[in-house]
Design an enzyme around this catalytic site. Structure first.
Site, PDB file in Angstrom:
ATOM      1  N   HIS A  88     -35.888 -96.310 -27.253  1.00 54.21           N
ATOM      2  CA  HIS A  88     -36.121 -94.908 -27.611  1.00 54.21           C
ATOM      3  C   HIS A  88     -36.358 -94.782 -29.108  1.00 54.21           C
ATOM      4  O   HIS A  88     -35.765 -95.505 -29.918  1.00 54.21           O
ATOM      5  CB  HIS A  88     -34.977 -94.007 -27.143  1.00 54.21           C
ATOM      6  CG  HIS A  88     -33.636 -94.292 -27.754  1.00 54.21           C
ATOM      7  ND1 HIS A  88     -33.236 -93.755 -28.958  1.00 54.21           N
ATOM      8  CD2 HIS A  88     -32.591 -95.040 -27.318  1.00 54.21           C
ATOM      9  CE1 HIS A  88     -32.004 -94.153 -29.233  1.00 54.21           C
ATOM     10  NE2 HIS A  88     -31.590 -94.941 -28.263  1.00 54.21           N
ATOM     11  N   ASP A 105     -36.003 -91.893 -30.984  1.00 57.31           N
ATOM     12  CA  ASP A 105     -35.216 -90.890 -31.693  1.00 57.31           C
ATOM     13  C   ASP A 105     -33.865 -91.442 -32.121  1.00 57.31           C
ATOM     14  O   ASP A 105     -33.383 -92.453 -31.599  1.00 57.31           O
ATOM     15  CB  ASP A 105     -35.029 -89.637 -30.840  1.00 57.31           C
ATOM     16  CG  ASP A 105     -34.361 -89.911 -29.494  1.00 57.31           C
ATOM     17  OD1 ASP A 105     -34.583 -91.006 -28.929  1.00 57.31           O
ATOM     18  OD2 ASP A 105     -33.620 -89.035 -29.002  1.00 57.31           O
ATOM     19  N   ASP A 119     -29.001 -98.324 -33.382  1.00 56.20           N
ATOM     20  CA  ASP A 119     -29.344 -97.540 -32.190  1.00 56.20           C
ATOM     21  C   ASP A 119     -30.630 -96.766 -32.425  1.00 56.20           C
ATOM     22  O   ASP A 119     -30.588 -95.614 -32.809  1.00 56.20           O
ATOM     23  CB  ASP A 119     -28.178 -96.598 -31.878  1.00 56.20           C
ATOM     24  CG  ASP A 119     -28.366 -95.792 -30.616  1.00 56.20           C
ATOM     25  OD1 ASP A 119     -29.223 -96.155 -29.798  1.00 56.20           O
ATOM     26  OD2 ASP A 119     -27.657 -94.782 -30.451  1.00 56.20           O
ATOM     27  N   GLU A 145     -34.178 -89.511 -26.046  1.00 50.95           N
ATOM     28  CA  GLU A 145     -33.078 -90.171 -25.337  1.00 50.95           C
ATOM     29  C   GLU A 145     -31.739 -89.582 -25.734  1.00 50.95           C
ATOM     30  O   GLU A 145     -30.830 -89.469 -24.901  1.00 50.95           O
ATOM     31  CB  GLU A 145     -33.103 -91.677 -25.631  1.00 50.95           C
ATOM     32  CG  GLU A 145     -32.116 -92.499 -24.805  1.00 50.95           C
ATOM     33  CD  GLU A 145     -30.718 -92.580 -25.410  1.00 50.95           C
ATOM     34  OE1 GLU A 145     -29.778 -92.965 -24.678  1.00 50.95           O
ATOM     35  OE2 GLU A 145     -30.548 -92.259 -26.612  1.00 50.95           O
ATOM     36  N   GLU A 146     -31.597 -89.200 -26.999  1.00 52.85           N
ATOM     37  CA  GLU A 146     -30.294 -88.799 -27.510  1.00 52.85           C
ATOM     38  C   GLU A 146     -29.833 -87.429 -27.011  1.00 52.85           C
ATOM     39  O   GLU A 146     -28.659 -87.094 -27.149  1.00 52.85           O
ATOM     40  CB  GLU A 146     -30.305 -88.797 -29.047  1.00 52.85           C
ATOM     41  CG  GLU A 146     -30.503 -90.168 -29.688  1.00 52.85           C
ATOM     42  CD  GLU A 146     -29.306 -91.090 -29.515  1.00 52.85           C
ATOM     43  OE1 GLU A 146     -28.331 -90.677 -28.861  1.00 52.85           O
ATOM     44  OE2 GLU A 146     -29.356 -92.215 -30.031  1.00 52.85           O
ATOM     45  N   GLU A 174     -30.519-100.955 -25.944  1.00 51.55           N
ATOM     46  CA  GLU A 174     -29.361-100.226 -26.475  1.00 51.55           C
ATOM     47  C   GLU A 174     -28.330-101.214 -27.032  1.00 51.55           C
ATOM     48  O   GLU A 174     -28.277-102.379 -26.615  1.00 51.55           O
ATOM     49  CB  GLU A 174     -28.716 -99.378 -25.375  1.00 51.55           C
ATOM     50  CG  GLU A 174     -29.552 -98.216 -24.894  1.00 51.55           C
ATOM     51  CD  GLU A 174     -29.582 -97.050 -25.869  1.00 51.55           C
ATOM     52  OE1 GLU A 174     -29.020 -97.160 -26.976  1.00 51.55           O
ATOM     53  OE2 GLU A 174     -30.192 -96.016 -25.519  1.00 51.55           O
TER      54      GLU A 174
END
Length: 368
Positions: free
Chosen positions: A69, A71, A100, A132-133, A160
């Protein structure tokens, strides 16, 4: 052609992709251009003010797909320098997203480039998502395209932070907002009002007593239910006429009772004064037993990594892909203890080891 993991990760950190905040268009455009310059076919999936990226070479041979991801969470208080100014010191790369998961994305891209340098016919594919967050809207939009784009896709590898452990299962999530309607009155005559806070506390207490199935998963442990935010009342001498609370439930794979119905039934015991509105809901994930995961475990053992299946309590996009029948494993160089905190960092040695692992996996699974 080679690409430096540290240089690419640093470039990604320097681009603000906070969510909520700046969002992902700038970083998606940057990475799309980088991947095109490296010879990949790139498809940009734009929606609203966001963008997903699909990139690939020899797409018919992509059985293992790299997923990440774009973001990050917004920076919290306590950063010693700008979170968007990457810095290498004490053997670590510091910056927002280093752990992350911009470091993992850089390692994946570098690994794919090196694999193609060794075998130009090997399949290499990436899915890089937005949001994603917060809501995982990017993964939800991208997932239906995966089978059409990658006909032989067998497995997603999500980067991740797992400290390079092989994660094959994680908990699901169910979030809800509890609202209570009361009647205001002077606090000296409470019998003239209806105390919404008292009702809300009793509802939450009942949910904590009866809203958690008495089960345990051998890796993930027990399901949970947490109250994460509350609000109620106007002044200390007024019986509160409203109450609101946020609830976060974490689910395990063997839950057979519908947690949503369980919580609704509890809230319903208080009648029309109590309302329960559900938000983000994604199921737990547990990888099936397939040869590709066994092969990943073997390769991890050969490079000195712990290859035993591991589980995490947090949510990943694996839940979204599994709803479309696509299994995943989660293996990334970051440590979850470094995520979502000031002075986020990742060990440079872990980035190098991740690149080595990812390269080996591509050459093993995406040939022929």
């Amino acid at each position: 052609m080679r690409i430096g993991v540290l240089d690419l990760a640093s470039s990604l950190i320097s681009i603000d992709s906070t969510n909520p905040g700046k969002l992902e268009l700038e970083i998606a455009d940057f990475l799309g251009d980088v991947l095109e310059d490296l010879g990949f076919n790139v498809e940009r999936q734009r929606y609203s003010m966001r963008m997903n990226l699909f990139a690939y070479r020899n797409q018919e041979r992509v059985r293992l797909l790299f997923c990440g991801h774009l973001d990050t969470v917004p920076p919290t208080e306590g950063w010693e320098r700008s979170p968007f100014s990457p810095k290498v010191m004490r053997g670590r790369l510091f910056g927002l997203g280093a752990c992350d998961m911009k470091g993992a994305i850089a390692a994946m891209i570098a690994a794919g480039v090196e694999a193609l340098a060794e075998d130009k016919e090997v399949g290499v594919g990436f899915l890089l998502t937005s949001d994603e967050e917060v809501g995982m809207s990017g993964a939800k939009l991208a997932a239906p395209k995966l089978r059409d784009l990658f006909k032989n896709l067998r497995l997603c590898l999500i980067g991740e932070p797992t400290d390079l452990r092989l994660v094959t299962c994680h908990k699901g999530v169910l979030r809800a907002t509890l609202r209570v309607k009361g009647v205001a009155s002077h606090s000296s005559i409470p019998e003239r009002g209806v105390n919404a806070v008292h009702i809300g506390i009793n509802v939450l207490k009942r949910m904590m007593e009866r809203g958690i199935p008495q089960l345990a998963h051998p890796i993930l442990g027990r399901p949970t239910l947490q109250v994460t935010w509350v609000r109620g009342g106007v002044a200390e001498n007024i019986i509160p006429d409203s109450f609101e609370a946020k609830i976060d439930a974490r689910l395990i794979p063997q839950e057979t009772e519908d947690r949503r119905k369980l919580l609704m039934d509890i809230a319903g015991e208080w009648g029309e004064r109590v309302e329960l509105e559900f938000g983000l809901a994604l199921p737990p994930y547990e990888a099936p037993e397939i040869p590709e995961i066994a092969a990943i475990s073997r390769i991890m053992g050969t490079v000195g990594l712990d290859s035993r299946p591991f589980g995490v309590p947090y949510l990943t996009e694996a839940s979204v892909y599994w709803e479309k029948g696509i299994p995943s494993v989660i293996v990334g160089p970051g440590d979850i203890e470094q995520a979502h905190r000031p002075n986020e960092s990742v060990y440079i040695t872990k980035l190098a080891l991740a690149k080595k692992l990812y390269r080996s996996l591509v050459l093993l699974l995406n040939r022929g």
